[in-house]
Design a protein around this motif. Structure first.
Motif: not given
Length: 318
Positions: A120, A161, A165
């Motif tokens: 990211l 995120q 993830h």
């Protein structure tokens, strides 16, 4: 009738009826330990210490957060070891600033992405600004954290995120952490508005070591007069004509303070004052790195409160 006593064959160990269950127990414990080492805790690796503090507030106890950049380091020039580079490829998520800030760490981050690790680039997702005059037309400023409202956007990005993830995290817990931290950022914004409100509008002018406060200037109504290093990176160097142009701008604007990064020597700002003969105060700020605990800027919130107080004091007098 008595039975003859059995004896072990010569050279053999005496029988131990408790040995078999003990071996089974040790085997089970070994298997369990190996499984723990194989999988371990979910891991988030963060490049800069400012983003590291923000990410830790979001993740909480849901995963291990490793920060690569040490306190007081310069994000433009800090490097990492081979084991640290390898840790990026073992992460579940890599959080980095992006827009060229971590100049010596981008290659390992790209290698981790190529290996399938989720990454990211936070600055790219918070509506980045251009540098303006003095930089190339398409250059975007990576120093978004000087605007707390953009940091609030970053919190949402990072939380999303992490949930997507990082395996095994509790999405509800991450969401609550993010909401609680965003509320603190909202309080910070109000505090900054109130303190900066004490600075007369004509004095809301900033000169810094390099171009680092563009986002703060846009958010709170400051004008950037210039920078000792006319660049977005500390790795550049000013020329004599750069210093002369800046000195002229400072005199014309009536600027009374130059703000230098506290983690870097203020030699350039001192040279500006000496060579130009202008009378300005050199005020240290924590602009690009956190400090160790107890040194004034151990967290993002502490850093921003300290900078707000220093800017307000530096521009309110005279």
């Amino acid at each position: 009738m008595t039975h003859p006593r059995r004896t072990a064959p010569p050279g053999s160990a005496p029988a131990r009826p408790w040995l078999t269950p003990l071996l089974c127990l040790l085997l089970l414990l070994g298997i369990s330990g190996c499984a723990g080492e194989s999988h371990g805790r979910p891991r988030v690796v963060v490049t800069t210490n400012i983003l590291g503090d923000i990410t830790r507030n979001i993740v909480g106890d849901e995963a291990e957060v490793t920060v690569l950049m040490r306190p007081h380091a310069d994000p433009h020039s800090f490097g990492i070891s081979a084991p640290q580079a390898a840790s990026l490829e073992r992460a579940d998520l890599v959080v980095y600033n992006g827009l060229g800030l971590e100049e010596n760490v981008l290659r390992p981050v790209e290698a981790a992405r190529a290996a399938g690790v989720a990454t990211l680039a936070v600055a790219e997702g918070v509506d980045p600004l251009g540098y303006g005059p003095g930089e190339s037309a398409d250059a975007l400023d990576p120093h978004f954290w000087t605007d707390p409202e953009r940091v609030a956007k970053a919190v949402d990005l990072i939380a999303g995120q992490v949930v997507e993830h990082v395996p095994g995290v509790d999405a509800s817990a991450v969401g609550k952490n993010a909401d609680a931290y965003s509320a603190k950022i909202g309080e910070l914004t109000v505090r900054m508005e109130e303190e900066f409100g004490r600075i007369p509008p004509r004095k809301r002018q900033l000169v810094t070591n390099h171009h680092v406060f563009g986002y703060l200037a846009q958010r709170f109504g400051f004008r950037i007069v210039g920078a000792v290093i006319p660049s977005g990176t500390t790795l550049a160097s000013p020329s004599a004509s750069d210093l002369k142009s800046l000195a002229d701008a400072i005199e014309k604007a009536g600027v009374t303070a130059v703000f230098a990064d506290a983690s870097q020597p203020d030699r350039l700002a001192q040279v500006l004052r000496r060579e130009s003969g202008i009378d300005v105060d050199i005020v240290p700020l924590f602009s690009e790195s956190l400090t160790a605990k107890g040194e004034g800027a151990a967290t993002y919130l502490e850093m921003m409160r300290a900078n707000t107080a220093a800017i307000t004091a530096g521009l309110s007098t005279g």
